[in-house]
Structure formats: C-alpha cells, structure tokens
Design a protein around this motif. Structure first.
Motif, PDB file in Angstrom:
ATOM      1  N   LEU A  45      95.253  23.983  58.066  1.00 11.12           N
ATOM      2  CA  LEU A  45      95.512  23.974  56.851  1.00 11.12           C
ATOM      3  C   LEU A  45      97.347  24.141  57.141  1.00 11.12           C
ATOM      4  O   LEU A  45      98.064  23.273  55.785  1.00 11.12           O
ATOM      5  CB  LEU A  45      95.882  25.472  56.774  1.00 11.12           C
ATOM      6  N   ASN A  46      98.158  23.429  58.258  1.00  9.43           N
ATOM      7  CA  ASN A  46      99.340  23.113  57.966  1.00  9.43           C
ATOM      8  C   ASN A  46      99.709  22.556  59.156  1.00  9.43           C
ATOM      9  O   ASN A  46      98.553  22.601  60.354  1.00  9.43           O
ATOM     10  CB  ASN A  46     100.203  24.234  57.946  1.00  9.43           C
ATOM     11  N   GLN A  51      91.965  26.405  61.111  1.00 11.09           N
ATOM     12  CA  GLN A  51      91.512  27.074  60.850  1.00 11.09           C
ATOM     13  C   GLN A  51      90.244  26.860  61.335  1.00 11.09           C
ATOM     14  O   GLN A  51      89.304  26.210  60.523  1.00 11.09           O
ATOM     15  CB  GLN A  51      91.650  28.216  60.409  1.00 11.09           C
ATOM     16  N   GLN A  53      86.557  27.350  59.228  1.00  8.50           N
ATOM     17  CA  GLN A  53      85.956  27.492  57.911  1.00  8.50           C
ATOM     18  C   GLN A  53      84.329  27.268  57.749  1.00  8.50           C
ATOM     19  O   GLN A  53      84.080  26.369  58.336  1.00  8.50           O
ATOM     20  CB  GLN A  53      86.838  27.009  57.100  1.00  8.50           C
ATOM     21  N   PRO A  59      88.907  20.711  54.281  1.00 12.45           N
ATOM     22  CA  PRO A  59      89.267  22.333  53.417  1.00 12.45           C
ATOM     23  C   PRO A  59      88.173  22.932  52.515  1.00 12.45           C
ATOM     24  O   PRO A  59      87.837  22.446  51.342  1.00 12.45           O
ATOM     25  CB  PRO A  59      90.166  22.309  52.612  1.00 12.45           C
ATOM     26  N   HIS A 133      99.057  38.326  53.341  1.00 12.37           N
ATOM     27  CA  HIS A 133      98.923  37.156  53.721  1.00 12.37           C
ATOM     28  C   HIS A 133     100.409  37.025  55.448  1.00 12.37           C
ATOM     29  O   HIS A 133     101.108  38.581  54.994  1.00 12.37           O
ATOM     30  CB  HIS A 133      99.358  36.336  53.141  1.00 12.37           C
ATOM     31  N   GLY A 137     101.903  31.848  55.480  1.00 16.63           N
ATOM     32  CA  GLY A 137     100.765  31.788  54.399  1.00 16.63           C
ATOM     33  C   GLY A 137     101.101  31.828  53.130  1.00 16.63           C
ATOM     34  O   GLY A 137     102.059  31.782  52.515  1.00 16.63           O
ATOM     35  N   GLN A 140      96.275  31.529  48.352  1.00 12.32           N
ATOM     36  CA  GLN A 140      94.908  31.360  48.816  1.00 12.32           C
ATOM     37  C   GLN A 140      93.994  30.580  50.104  1.00 12.32           C
ATOM     38  O   GLN A 140      93.311  30.183  50.717  1.00 12.32           O
ATOM     39  CB  GLN A 140      95.875  29.394  48.061  1.00 12.32           C
ATOM     40  N   GLN A 141      95.579  30.553  50.922  1.00 16.24           N
ATOM     41  CA  GLN A 141      94.673  30.478  52.576  1.00 16.24           C
ATOM     42  C   GLN A 141      94.630  31.960  52.863  1.00 16.24           C
ATOM     43  O   GLN A 141      93.046  31.645  53.399  1.00 16.24           O
ATOM     44  CB  GLN A 141      95.982  30.491  52.694  1.00 16.24           C
ATOM     45  N   TYR A 142      94.436  32.987  52.210  1.00 17.05           N
ATOM     46  CA  TYR A 142      94.335  34.447  52.242  1.00 17.05           C
ATOM     47  C   TYR A 142      92.993  34.570  52.159  1.00 17.05           C
ATOM     48  O   TYR A 142      92.203  35.202  52.540  1.00 17.05           O
ATOM     49  CB  TYR A 142      95.252  35.326  52.197  1.00 17.05           C
ATOM     50  N   SER A 144      90.551  32.115  51.436  1.00 15.41           N
ATOM     51  CA  SER A 144      89.686  31.151  51.727  1.00 15.41           C
ATOM     52  C   SER A 144      89.247  31.532  53.634  1.00 15.41           C
ATOM     53  O   SER A 144      88.534  31.468  54.398  1.00 15.41           O
ATOM     54  CB  SER A 144      90.081  29.462  52.210  1.00 15.41           C
ATOM     55  N   GLY A 145      90.767  32.157  54.195  1.00 12.05           N
ATOM     56  CA  GLY A 145      90.641  32.134  55.802  1.00 12.05           C
ATOM     57  C   GLY A 145      89.847  33.869  56.012  1.00 12.05           C
ATOM     58  O   GLY A 145      90.642  34.119  57.150  1.00 12.05           O
TER      59      GLY A 145
END
Length: 370
Positions: A45-46, A51, A53, A59, A133, A137, A140-142, A144-145
C-alpha cells in the motif's frame, strides 16, 4: 519524523506461518511473515505498510464514482439535525456499492475528505457508521483494509469514511478547536458530514456510531466526547483517552508521554476532560467499546485502563468490571463489561497495533446494534 511514522504503524502479530486477512505482511522495519492465509496475497500500500488482501497480486481496486456528488450546503447547528424520514431507499443520488466522494456537505475548516459507502441492500432509515483510518492512511485504504464494508453489505447500514488532510494524515486530537463542540478542526468537519447524512439521507439518529484505528481510534474518543448529541456509540481500536496526547497529532521521537503509557489521571479528571468539551450539555453520552493489545509497540497497553477510567466516569460506573469473559471474540482476547454494559473493554493477549484483527469488527457492529 519518517522513522517515527514507520514506528507508529508497525503491527505486531503472533509468530505464525501465515498472516491473517488484512494483517501486515511487509513494509519498512517489518520483520514478520510475508505469507498470507489462503485466498489472500500481500499487497504493497505504501513504503511502510503492506497488507494481506483478497485476490490477485495487485491491490484490490477501490471503486469510486468519477464525479463527486455535489449537494446543497447544510448549515450545521449545535444540536442533531432532524432526519427527513424518507419512505424509500435513502440517498438516491449516492450510487450503491461504490465509494463516493461527498462535497459541499457543510463546514469543513480542515479540508477533511468525506467518502460515503451505500450498500446495494441498504435499509430504509439506515444506521450510519463513521469510520476513521490511522496515521498515514486514507479513506480508500480503510475501506479496502477493514471488514466494515462487508458488514454494511450484510446488514444494510451506511458508512462515512473520513480522510485526514494534515499532520501526515493523522487526525487532529490535540487542537483546542477540534476538542471543543463546534469549535472547528477535524471534529467539526466530521460532525458536518454526520449532520448532512441525518438531514438528507433519512439516517436513523439513534443509530449513528463511530469507529477507528490508532489515530482514528483517538478521534473516535474525541467525536464521542465532543459530539455526544450526534454519536450514540464508539468502538476504539488501539487508541488513547480523549485529551491524553500532548505533543501534536503526528508521531514523534521520543514518543509522546501518552503514547508511551506514562500519563495516568484519575477517573474524575478524565471524565472532566470530556465534559469540558461541550459545556452545558446534559444529554446522554455514547456507549463505548475499547480494544487494545498487550504487545502494542506504538501505544502502550496501559492506555486501555485510562480509557476505561474516562468512560466509566462519564457513565457513573465503577472501574471494576461486572463480568469478564475469556476467549471473546477470539481465543487470545478477553472481554470486560462495566456497569450496565455501556462500557466494554477488550484485551488482546499478545496482540499488537494492527487492530481491528480480522473478525473483531463484527463484535463492534453487534455492540452498536447495526
């Protein structure tokens, strides 16, 4: 500072052969397993966080509408807005099944990004979850994560995902404005989005809740304390008591005394910090669920007890749990219930900063009654 940010989001897991869904599997300073459970792959993710998934080795795309939803500005008030009570599906202008950017939702002094998710099977007069998040974060990250989207699909509630715009994408949990009812800052922006949802989407005002991880967990405590007229409950995943952090919102080195577990106050002092945020408020305060791992390397586990002090004081409960259960909701977790049940504390033996652990989100949604 970059090294501090890396430290702030390092997750600690048990020594196992595979990382569970949505767990950390790579990143700068990470020394754990890079193998995910079957059906999941490690997605970068960075630079400091990868992570596990579902799906392929790229991603999972976050669906978003190509054009933000623009709607008339709502002027916030100091009390909860009255919902329209629509008889049909709520928010007809919001596409179902995608993450949609919302603009012109009201006062937004700190340029917080607001994104809404409406499941295809949304209920009439649905509940609303505000999901926040951690540092570094994004909404969008929260989205999907974490497992909140899937639970919304199953249960028909809507989610607002906030996206912090300052301090390395950390939420403002120390500024005087953000810690004051309608004072400004990030909390005012988030309250504006909630008020907009109440006024325009037919959201049930008795089913508005907030949750978050790390910095988002801290902001969960802030929103519950600063806007008890809007928020009916919170689930705090690895946070600190409202008013605890003192050296800014982004991680620092040496660690903030609060993050290091060196800040201890009486229950009355913690409760007063909440009450001072909204002088003159006489209504009920939110029910609160507090989660923390004993091996959290970022926010010391002692912060759980300080949060328990704060919210048991607010609800006039004893700090001694009325019941304690082991193996709930997972084998290494234990649950403590305080007073009549409006405050719950969860201890994860050996768990780190990577909360919520897969599957624990459902316990929060059950607690809310969504």
């Amino acid at each position: 500072m970059i090294s501090s940010l890396v430290l702030f989001i390092i997750l600690t897991f048990h020594s196992v052969a595979a990382v569970p869904p949505y767990g950390q599997c790579g990143g700068q300073g990470y020394a754990g397993s890079t193998q995910c459970d079957p059906g999941y792959v490690c997605v970068k993710l960075n630079d400091w966080y990868s992570q596990c998934q579902p799906g392929g080795n790229t991603p999972t795309p976050v669906p978003t509408t190509s054009t933000p939803v623009t709607t008339p500005t709502v002027t916030p008030t100091t009390t909860s807005s009255t919902p329209t009570g629509t008889a049909g599906p709520p928010a007809p202008s919001i596409p179902a099944g995608t993450l949609t950017r919302l603009t012109n939702f009201g006062t937004n002094p700190s340029n917080v990004g607001i994104f809404v998710y409406k499941p295809t099977s949304v209920k009439v007069n649905p509940g609303l979850l505000l999901a926040l998040h951690g540092c570094g974060g994004t909404a969008q990250q929260y989205f999907s994560g974490s497992g909140f989207r899937q639970l919304a699909d199953q249960r028909g509630f809507m989610i607002i995902y906030g996206s912090a715009a300052n301090d390395m994408n950390c939420w403002d949990v120390t500024g005087a404005n953000s810690l004051t009812h309608d004072g400004g800052g990030d909390s005012r922006a988030l309250a504006s989005a909630v008020r907009y949802a109440l006024s325009n989407w037919g959201v049930n005002p008795d089913k508005v809740f907030v949750t978050g991880t790390s910095s988002g967990a801290m902001m969960t405590n802030v929103m519950a304390g600063v806007y008890p007229d809007l928020i009916k409950g919170g689930a705090v995943f690895a946070g600190v008591a409202m008013g605890c952090l003192s050296r800014g919102n982004a991680p620092v080195f040496p660690a903030d005394p609060c993050a290091a577990g060196q800040v201890s106050r009486t229950a009355q002092q913690w409760g007063d910090r909440v009450r001072q945020a909204y002088p003159g408020y006489t209504g009920p305060y939110p029910k609160m669920q507090l989660w923390h791992g004993t091996s959290d390397p970022v926010l010391n586990y002692t912060n759980l007890n300080e949060e328990v002090k704060q919210w048991t004081n607010i609800h006039a409960y004893s700090q001694t749990a009325t019941t304690t259960s082991s193996g709930v909701p997972r084998q290494n977790w234990s649950k403590s219930v305080y007073g009549s049940g409006l405050v719950e504390g969860y201890t994860g033996q050996g768990s780190g900063h990577g909360l919520p652990e897969s599957g624990t989100e459902a316990s929060a949604i059950d607690f809310f009654g969504l």
